[in-house]
Motif scaffolding. Structure first.
Motif, mmCIF file in Angstrom:
data_model
loop_
_atom_site.group_PDB
_atom_site.id
_atom_site.type_symbol
_atom_site.label_atom_id
_atom_site.label_comp_id
_atom_site.label_asym_id
_atom_site.label_seq_id
_atom_site.Cartn_x
_atom_site.Cartn_y
_atom_site.Cartn_z
ATOM 1 N N PRO A 76 0.721 -6.247 5.499
ATOM 2 C CA PRO A 76 0.506 -7.591 5.405
ATOM 3 C C PRO A 76 -0.603 -8.019 4.391
ATOM 4 N N VAL A 77 -1.349 -7.214 3.919
ATOM 5 C CA VAL A 77 -2.119 -7.353 2.685
ATOM 6 C C VAL A 77 -1.583 -6.826 1.299
ATOM 7 N N ILE A 346 -3.722 -9.840 15.013
ATOM 8 C CA ILE A 346 -4.263 -10.001 13.796
ATOM 9 C C ILE A 346 -5.675 -9.838 13.327
ATOM 10 N N ASP A 349 -9.367 -10.252 8.446
ATOM 11 C CA ASP A 349 -8.816 -10.100 7.040
ATOM 12 C C ASP A 349 -7.465 -9.786 7.194
ATOM 13 N N TRP A 350 -6.653 -9.541 7.935
ATOM 14 C CA TRP A 350 -5.282 -9.407 7.918
ATOM 15 C C TRP A 350 -5.133 -8.035 7.603
ATOM 16 N N HIS A 351 -5.912 -6.893 7.686
ATOM 17 C CA HIS A 351 -5.861 -5.682 7.263
ATOM 18 C C HIS A 351 -5.865 -4.711 8.510
ATOM 19 N N VAL A 369 -0.472 -7.503 12.296
ATOM 20 C CA VAL A 369 0.033 -8.557 11.857
ATOM 21 C C VAL A 369 1.694 -8.632 12.025
ATOM 22 N N SER A 404 -12.636 -4.251 9.881
ATOM 23 C CA SER A 404 -12.572 -5.550 9.255
ATOM 24 C C SER A 404 -13.503 -6.484 10.033
ATOM 25 N N THR A 448 -5.945 -16.665 4.921
ATOM 26 C CA THR A 448 -5.483 -15.497 5.447
ATOM 27 C C THR A 448 -5.849 -14.188 4.753
ATOM 28 N N HIS A 450 -5.652 -13.256 1.758
ATOM 29 C CA HIS A 450 -4.736 -12.341 0.993
ATOM 30 C C HIS A 450 -5.231 -12.572 -0.628
#
Length: 450
Positions: A76-77, A346, A349-351, A369, A404, A448, A450
């Motif tokens: 996701p990242v 989620i 940091d989407w990580h 995610v 995160s 998000t 990214h």
């Protein structure tokens, strides 16, 4: 039906919370993919280890038994984001480990007789608008720069694989397989039991700490080590409420499609499919000849609430049916038999991350995610090494030890998550009307992380 397609005919041998022991060497909280893969590799590496998995409902009740069945190397990242923190070598290693993980899931499926229908047909992601094509072509070049194998297919080659109504082309990656999610989780649970692991259903954990796991009814289990494997349900354990947010993804399934119609649709290679829109959609040709299709679009609920009624949103189901029929007009006259949903986790940091404190002997993994079917296997192997005190190539990957930020308190969390959904929907509408990349895209990427 309102239960997942994958639950049809599912059965598993279960121990109930009345069978709860007083102690265990390793206690794993959560009976989904992350928890079961961790138990499996611990038991493979240390036969006879005292491993206990506690599941609040039943094995596979959460995302592990509800997902779209993509065993993918998707992350996701972006690699660039990984490299900013871990350097280029770290990012390349993480991506390579994910690609290897797809094959590892297939290897265990075959070796243990799991019977998940693992089929590595790759992933086809269609570009349906000029803006999507621009984004897709850029992703091919970007993949190549990081050692990936994504390729561009022109419109004709795309329709040979999947005869979508409108296609300017597609990206294709071989690093993806499809499975029957519930059979994978049930088969994995069976392997854990055969290796001597204990799995107890109906054991809802509310608190962990000081090498003790506390259940909702007050019972306590002493633990030499504790692994949190609760993903979207993390907020049900004290102290975990803002680590991830539960965001709902909904799915539906068609009735069984006849061979003549499949000949007009495609997916002969059992590719999974999606498009390059901002709002996520995903589908697969199931082992029994249906299309299982899902996507985001359901709202985030105040206070990270999870309730059975949130699994069903007729407006979202209606939108998914329309999107699928727009993609594949060949489905005219084909009915839908199942509609279901559930939350995924989620991080802010989407990580995704794997954590381990060797002093407190507590760790966990999650925040996938929606890309967790393969990532959970990588997490399980990594956590096994960490619990056993081993330094390995897996424990050196950059997601290990990643922390995160915590999600904001309400109402900021509710406003931010739902704003992201609305932005994605608005960006797709803008691109459809203008044919150009959405001006809102930069804001969506920033929101998000990214």
């Amino acid at each position: 039906m309102t239960q997942p397609l994958w639950a049809d005919g599912a059965s598993a041998t279960r121990a109930t919370a009345s069978d709860l022991p007083f102690s265990a060497e390793v206690v794993i909280v959560g009976g989904g993919y992350t928890g079961l893969w961790t138990a499996y590799y611990l038991l493979r590496e240390r036969p006879g280890a005292d491993v206990l998995v506690l599941e609040a409902d039943h094995v596979g009740f959460g995302a592990s038994g509800r997902n779209g069945g993509w065993v993918s190397a998707l992350w996701p990242v972006s690699p660039d984001t990984l490299a900013r923190h871990a350097g280029r070598a770290g990012a390349v290693a993480q991506l390579a480990a994910l690609r290897d993980t797809v094959d590892e899931v297939g290897r265990v499926d075959a070796a243990e007789g799991v019977g998940s229908g693992f089929t590595k047909g790759g992933a086809l992601v269609v570009a349906r608008t000029p803006a999507q094509e621009e984004r897709a072509r850029a992703s091919v070049a970007h993949s190549a720069s990081w050692g990936g194998s994504t390729t561009w297919l022109d419109a004709g080659a795309t329709r040979e694989r999947l005869a979508v109504a409108v296609a300017r082309g597609a990206t294709f990656t071989p690093d993806c397989a499809r499975v029957h999610p519930r059979r994978l989780v049930d088969g994995l649970a069976g392997a854990v039991r055969r290796l001597g692991g204990r799995i107890v259903d109906g054991a809802r954990v509310t608190r962990t700490g000081d090498r003790v796991v506390v259940l909702a009814d007050g019972r306590r289990v002493s633990a030499g080590a504790v692994i949190h494997a609760t993903e979207g349900w993390s907020g049900t354990v004290s102290g975990q409420g803002r680590r991830v947010v539960p965001v709902y993804s909904l799915m539906l399934a068609t009735e069984v499609i006849d061979d003549a119609r499949w000949a007009r649709i495609g997916l002969a290679g059992r590719e999974v499919f999606s498009d390059h829109g901002h709002v996520v959609i995903y589908g697969q040709r199931t082992g029994d000849g249906r299309i299982a299709f899902g996507g985001r679009g359901a709202p985030y609920h105040w206070g990270s609430a999870i309730r059975p009624e949130f699994d069903h949103d007729e407006a979202v189901f209606g939108a998914l049916r329309s999107i699928l029929r727009d993609l594949l007009p060949q489905l005219d006259g084909v009915g839908f038999t199942h509609a279901w949903g559930g939350p995924l986790g989620i991080a802010r940091d989407w990580h995704p991350s794997v954590t381990w404190d060797p002093v407190a002997r507590i760790g966990g993994a999650g925040g996938y995610v929606g890309d967790g079917v393969a990532a959970s296997n990588l997490a399980g192997r990594t956590l096994a090494d960490l619990v056993l005190g081993r330094q390995s190539a897996l424990t050196a990957l950059p997601w290990v030890g990643h922390r995160s930020p915590r999600w904001e308190p309400e109402p900021l969390r509710w406003l931010g998550v739902n704003a992201g959904l609305r932005l994605a929907q608005a960006a797709d509408r803008e691109e459809l009307s203008t044919g150009r990349p959405a001006r809102l895209g930069w804001l969506l990427d920033r929101l998000t992380a990214h």
